[in-house]
Write a protein that holds these residues in place. Structure first.
Motif, PDB file in Angstrom:
ATOM      1  N   ASP A  41      18.050 -51.473  -3.831  1.00  0.00           N
ATOM      2  CA  ASP A  41      17.334 -50.226  -4.105  1.00  0.00           C
ATOM      3  C   ASP A  41      16.368 -49.967  -2.955  1.00  0.00           C
ATOM      4  OD1 ASP A  41      15.655 -48.211  -5.113  1.00  0.00           O
ATOM      5  OD2 ASP A  41      15.720 -49.030  -7.145  1.00  0.00           O
ATOM      6  N   ARG A  43      14.529 -47.163  -2.553  1.00  0.00           N
ATOM      7  CA  ARG A  43      13.555 -46.120  -2.876  1.00  0.00           C
ATOM      8  C   ARG A  43      12.122 -46.603  -2.652  1.00  0.00           C
ATOM      9  NH1 ARG A  43      14.395 -44.831  -8.753  1.00  0.00           N
ATOM     10  NH2 ARG A  43      14.855 -47.054  -8.790  1.00  0.00           N
ATOM     11  N   GLU A  47       8.762 -44.417  -6.697  1.00  0.00           N
ATOM     12  CA  GLU A  47       9.958 -43.942  -7.398  1.00  0.00           C
ATOM     13  C   GLU A  47      10.404 -44.949  -8.450  1.00  0.00           C
ATOM     14  OE1 GLU A  47      12.926 -41.629  -4.707  1.00  0.00           O
ATOM     15  OE2 GLU A  47      11.876 -43.054  -3.393  1.00  0.00           O
ATOM     16  N   CYS A  90      19.609 -45.050  -3.229  1.00  0.00           N
ATOM     17  CA  CYS A  90      18.304 -44.401  -3.268  1.00  0.00           C
ATOM     18  C   CYS A  90      18.322 -43.508  -4.505  1.00  0.00           C
ATOM     19  CB  CYS A  90      18.050 -43.615  -1.976  1.00  0.00           C
ATOM     20  SG  CYS A  90      19.235 -42.291  -1.672  1.00  0.00           S
ATOM     21  N   ALA A  91      17.585 -42.415  -4.497  1.00  0.00           N
ATOM     22  CA  ALA A  91      17.552 -41.530  -5.658  1.00  0.00           C
ATOM     23  C   ALA A  91      18.815 -40.675  -5.763  1.00  0.00           C
ATOM     24  CB  ALA A  91      16.314 -40.637  -5.613  1.00  0.00           C
TER      25      ALA A  91
END
Length: 135
Positions: A41, A43, A47, A90-91
């Motif tokens: 991850d 991010r 987040e 990521c998002a």
């Protein structure tokens, strides 16, 4: 003098999309929890606090990713030296697409981008765990 950007993000992402392997959220969910797969991850920590995270994922902030991957770096993280398949997210899949391309060029393999990122993961019904906020 105004800047003249000659390579924009649309072209960068199109080039990266041609160069890297990607997995759908459904494929990533099926791979989740396997001993030979690590979900990374990238991010921002805020987040993760706001949206939660994929259980068992390893958080590597985008700004440190290359430094954590390179074994010659003083910031190297041993997880990136393991014989695993790395799924980067990521998002929304944009930052992770570009990051996956860089990691592939660095020699990390196999490395895959999670298309649609964490949003696609949640939409596909993937498990999410809340992260405790900083105190």
């Amino acid at each position: 003098m105004a800047q003249n950007i000659t390579l924009g993000i649309k072209d960068m992402m199109a080039n990266a999309d041609k160069a890297v392997d990607s997995v759908t959220a459904e494929e990533a969910i099926a791979l989740h929890g396997r001993n030979d797969v690590v979900i990374i991850d990238i991010r921002d920590p805020r987040e993760l606090e706001r949206e939660g995270r994929i259980p068992g994922s390893f958080h590597a902030p985008r700004g440190m990713l290359e430094f954590w991957v390179d074994p010659a770096s003083p910031y190297h993280k041993p997880i990136f030296a393991e014989d695993k398949t790395f799924i980067i997210h990521c998002a929304s899949g944009w930052r992770s697409l570009l990051a996956t391309e860089v990691l592939q060029r660095m020699g990390l393999k196999p490395v895959k981008n999670l298309k649609g990122g964490f949003g696609a993961w949640k939409q596909a019904g993937g498990p999410v765990e809340a992260k405790e906020p900083h105190k």
